[in-house]
Design an enzyme around this catalytic site. Structure first.
Site, PDB file in Angstrom:
ATOM      1  N   ARG A 172       8.343  -2.077   4.975  1.00  0.00           N
ATOM      2  CA  ARG A 172       6.995  -2.648   4.873  1.00  0.00           C
ATOM      3  C   ARG A 172       6.158  -2.425   6.115  1.00  0.00           C
ATOM      4  NH1 ARG A 172       8.201  -8.675   2.501  1.00  0.00           N
ATOM      5  NH2 ARG A 172       7.642  -8.255   0.336  1.00  0.00           N
ATOM      6  N   LYS A 178       7.586  -3.563  -4.005  1.00  0.00           N
ATOM      7  CA  LYS A 178       7.087  -2.606  -3.001  1.00  0.00           C
ATOM      8  C   LYS A 178       5.907  -1.798  -3.533  1.00  0.00           C
ATOM      9  CE  LYS A 178       6.461   0.269   0.159  1.00  0.00           C
ATOM     10  NZ  LYS A 178       6.283   0.155   1.582  1.00  0.00           N
ATOM     11  N   ASN A 190       1.520  -2.003  -2.193  1.00  0.00           N
ATOM     12  CA  ASN A 190       0.606  -0.917  -1.812  1.00  0.00           C
ATOM     13  C   ASN A 190      -0.502  -0.735  -2.846  1.00  0.00           C
ATOM     14  OD1 ASN A 190       1.817  -0.456   0.604  1.00  0.00           O
ATOM     15  ND2 ASN A 190       2.972   1.344  -0.031  1.00  0.00           N
ATOM     16  N   CYS A 228       1.596   6.490   1.655  1.00  0.00           N
ATOM     17  CA  CYS A 228       2.057   5.296   0.942  1.00  0.00           C
ATOM     18  C   CYS A 228       1.031   4.863  -0.088  1.00  0.00           C
ATOM     19  CB  CYS A 228       2.290   4.169   1.929  1.00  0.00           C
ATOM     20  SG  CYS A 228       3.220   4.720   3.354  1.00  0.00           S
ATOM     21  N   TYR A 270      -4.838  10.124   9.231  1.00  0.00           N
ATOM     22  CA  TYR A 270      -5.219   9.324   8.065  1.00  0.00           C
ATOM     23  C   TYR A 270      -5.774   7.964   8.440  1.00  0.00           C
ATOM     24  CZ  TYR A 270      -1.164   6.157   7.771  1.00  0.00           C
ATOM     25  OH  TYR A 270      -0.230   5.182   8.000  1.00  0.00           O
TER      26      TYR A 270
HETATM   27  N1  SAJ Z   1      -8.081   1.846   4.653  1.00  0.00           N
HETATM   28  C1  SAJ Z   1      -9.406   1.630   4.306  1.00  0.00           C
HETATM   29  N2  SAJ Z   1      -9.919   0.368   4.365  1.00  0.00           N
HETATM   30  C2  SAJ Z   1      -9.144  -0.686   4.767  1.00  0.00           C
HETATM   31  C3  SAJ Z   1      -7.800  -0.480   5.115  1.00  0.00           C
HETATM   32  C4  SAJ Z   1      -7.288   0.808   5.043  1.00  0.00           C
HETATM   33  O1  SAJ Z   1     -10.139   2.565   3.927  1.00  0.00           O
HETATM   34  O2  SAJ Z   1      -9.683  -1.796   4.820  1.00  0.00           O
HETATM   35  C5  SAJ Z   1      -7.503   3.195   4.603  1.00  0.00           C
HETATM   36  C6  SAJ Z   1      -6.937   3.664   5.943  1.00  0.00           C
HETATM   37  O3  SAJ Z   1      -7.912   4.178   6.781  1.00  0.00           O
HETATM   38  C7  SAJ Z   1      -5.919   4.708   5.502  1.00  0.00           C
HETATM   39  C8  SAJ Z   1      -5.398   4.139   4.186  1.00  0.00           C
HETATM   40  O4  SAJ Z   1      -6.366   3.194   3.754  1.00  0.00           O
HETATM   41  O5  SAJ Z   1      -6.522   5.967   5.252  1.00  0.00           O
HETATM   42  C9  SAJ Z   1      -4.045   3.468   4.288  1.00  0.00           C
HETATM   43  O6  SAJ Z   1      -3.937   2.784   5.515  1.00  0.00           O
HETATM   44  P1  SAJ Z   1      -3.339   1.301   5.682  1.00  0.00           P
HETATM   45  O7  SAJ Z   1      -3.449   0.950   7.107  1.00  0.00           O
HETATM   46  O8  SAJ Z   1      -3.951   0.401   4.700  1.00  0.00           O
HETATM   47  O9  SAJ Z   1      -1.828   1.444   5.201  1.00  0.00           O
HETATM   48  P2  SAJ Z   1      -0.621   2.455   5.553  1.00  0.00           P
HETATM   49  O10 SAJ Z   1      -0.592   3.524   4.510  1.00  0.00           O
HETATM   50  O11 SAJ Z   1      -0.629   2.877   6.966  1.00  0.00           O
HETATM   51  O12 SAJ Z   1       0.651   1.461   5.356  1.00  0.00           O
HETATM   52  C10 SAJ Z   1       0.837   0.823   4.109  1.00  0.00           C
HETATM   53  C11 SAJ Z   1       1.106  -0.658   4.355  1.00  0.00           C
HETATM   54  N3  SAJ Z   1       1.077  -1.396   3.102  1.00  0.00           N
HETATM   55  C12 SAJ Z   1       0.346  -2.523   2.936  1.00  0.00           C
HETATM   56  O13 SAJ Z   1      -0.338  -2.971   3.812  1.00  0.00           O
HETATM   57  C13 SAJ Z   1       0.437  -3.193   1.611  1.00  0.00           C
HETATM   58  C14 SAJ Z   1       2.461  -0.822   5.048  1.00  0.00           C
HETATM   59  O14 SAJ Z   1       2.783  -2.191   5.182  1.00  0.00           O
HETATM   60  C15 SAJ Z   1       3.547  -0.120   4.241  1.00  0.00           C
HETATM   61  O15 SAJ Z   1       4.812  -0.205   4.880  1.00  0.00           O
HETATM   62  C16 SAJ Z   1       3.168   1.341   4.135  1.00  0.00           C
HETATM   63  O16 SAJ Z   1       1.926   1.437   3.443  1.00  0.00           O
HETATM   64  C17 SAJ Z   1       4.260   2.085   3.380  1.00  0.00           C
HETATM   65  O17 SAJ Z   1       5.051   2.804   4.038  1.00  0.00           O
HETATM   66  O18 SAJ Z   1       4.403   1.902   2.164  1.00  0.00           O
END
Ligand code: SAJ
Length: 410
Positions: free
Chosen positions: A151, A203, A207, A257, A316
């Site tokens: 997570r 899980k 996401n 993810c 990203y």
């Molecule tokens: N993003 C937005 N707006 C937001 C938040 C994020 O546009 O308000 C974008 C980010 O810039 C990025 C993408 O979404 O491009 C994903 O980024 P993120 O920071 O939301 O998430 P990840 O992919 O880095 O990590 C997620 C997390 N999941 C959740 O928060 C539910 C992390 O806890 C997981 O472990 C991970 O996926 C995974 O490995 O599954």
């Protein structure tokens, strides 16, 4: 207790290091010789806050060995990628299955195989359990299987590895207890023991929930643009309601993810999913929207050539070096499909040559462009706001908050 972690990427490596730092004897296995060579030479394969010091601690402890082959162990932790098949959106289990087959060649009786990779509900039953049977072993007797999804969020992985709660999906609670004791060498969060399918579903929907919420914010951005409202102010005020927590609009959703996992549900339940599919589509269309805003801004400022436009950020998200599925790469693909070439690109976290017209020098990059499109809110750009003076700024992350600098927003 001996542990073998298979797959030393963004999840496997911090996990292997945390287990070793917690005093367990750990073997880290990765098929990629270059990863093994690098770690054996004492060099990390990616940057992450706190990872270097954890690595130093483990190097001194002698608790970690790195190899390309699986070894005999009590617990196997599998953290290999699970992509989706583009055509039908279903999970591609090739890497997980390959890892389990390798493990089964060396796994002693009573061994536990815990899959951390994100998998769609039913994957353990449909693809993994049969592999145990095929190997001549009896699941639940000779070999135990579990799903313990990770997570942790890139950018804050080491902290979250220690503090987040975890889900442990197992057939028998006694195996859950063994895994709880293993993970407790570094995890201070709650560890919930449940069944395997619940762990798989949980899980994927965590996401998916985030993807839907971001899609909502991206759609709000378009509504607000149409009628001249400030989406960030609208969201800020709405979020003051105690039960509302809207995320932020952006240039798209990247990473391995959130932009991948919801597709598993679309692939497996095509006749049911609606909101999940549409959220994915909205987020995937966001780079197209960024391009249309970019064109408007160019026109308004008499910028006629893309060679006068610079894209800031290739990763990203902010402050990581991971470029997988990044919104910038998606945007460049969209531009290619419109035969729109010539844009310049810079990211302080990316030193490899990835795309045409990529700069390694920030000052030179800024000097060579009139319009800077900020696609990633790295701290680097926030620290260099002064350099943006005199430029046209399109800030897709709303990160340049400076009274002297006007930024166009989404
Ligand atoms: N993003 C937005 N707006 C937001 C938040 C994020 O546009 O308000 C974008 C980010 O810039 C990025 C993408 O979404 O491009 C994903 O980024 P993120 O920071 O939301 O998430 P990840 O992919 O880095 O990590 C997620 C997390 N999941 C959740 O928060 C539910 C992390 O806890 C997981 O472990 C991970 O996926 C995974 O490995 O599954």
């Amino acid at each position: 207790m001996k542990i073998n972690v298979i797959g030393l990427g963004y999840i496997g490596l911090p996990t292997a290091l945390s287990l070793a730092a917690g005093g367990l004897k750990v073997t880290g296995t990765d098929k990629k010789q270059s990863i093994v060579d690098s770690l054996q030479a004492g060099d990390l394969t990616f940057k992450e806050k706190g990872l270097q010091s954890l690595f130093e601690e483990v190097k001194n402890s002698g608790n970690l060995t790195v190899t390309t082959e699986c070894v005999e162990a009590d617990v196997y932790i599998i953290s290999v990628p699970t992509p989706y098949i583009k055509i039908n959106k279903r999970i591609d289990t090739t890497y997980v299955e390959g890892a389990v087959k390798d493990v089964l060649k060396v796994c002693p009786d009573g061994g536990i195989i815990a899959v951390e990779s994100t998998i769609s509900p039913g994957t353990m039953e449909k693809y993994i359990r049969p592999l145990i049977v095929q190997s001549g072993k009896v699941p639940g007797k000779d070999v135990h299987i579990a799903h313990v999804p990770e997570r942790i969020i890139p950018g804050n992985m080491i902290y979250e590895l220690t503090h987040n709660s975890r889900t442990i999906g197992v057939d028998e609670s006694s195996i859950g207890e063994v895994l709880r004791s293993v993970y407790s060498v570094f995890c201070q969060g709650d560890m919930v023991i449940t069944d395997i399918k619940t762990a798989e579903m949980t899980k994927v929907i965590e996401n998916t929930f985030r993807d839907i919420n971001i899609a909502f914010a991206n759609e709000l951005a378009k509504i607000c643009r149409r009628d001249d409202m400030d989406v960030y102010e609208v969201i800020r005020v709405a979020n003051m309601h105690p039960r509302v927590n809207i995320l932020q609009p952006g240039p798209g959703v990247g990473g391995h993810c959130i932009s991948v996992d919801p597709w598993f549900l679309v692939g497996d339940y095509p006749d049911i999913v609606n909101i999940i599919r549409h959220a994915r589509m909205i987020n995937d269309e966001q780079p197209e929207y960024v391009l249309s805003r970019m064109s408007e801004i160019m026109e308004e400022n008499n910028i006629t050539s893309l060679s006068e436009v610079g894209l800031y950020g290739l990763t990203y998200k902010e402050n990581v070096d991971d470029t997988r599925e990044s919104p910038t790469l998606q945007l460049l693909e969209v531009m290619k499909s419109h035969a729109a070439y010539g844009v310049k690109v810079y990211d302080p976290f990316v030193s490899d040559d990835m795309v045409p017209n990529q700069y390694k020098d920030f000052e030179q990059f800024i000097q060579d462009v009139k319009l800077v499109v900020i696609l990633v809110a790295h701290d680097h750009i926030k620290d260099k706001i002064d350099k943006l003076k005199g430029k046209v700024i399109f800030d897709t992350r709303n990160c340049i908050k400076n009274e002297e600098i006007h930024s166009y927003l989404l």
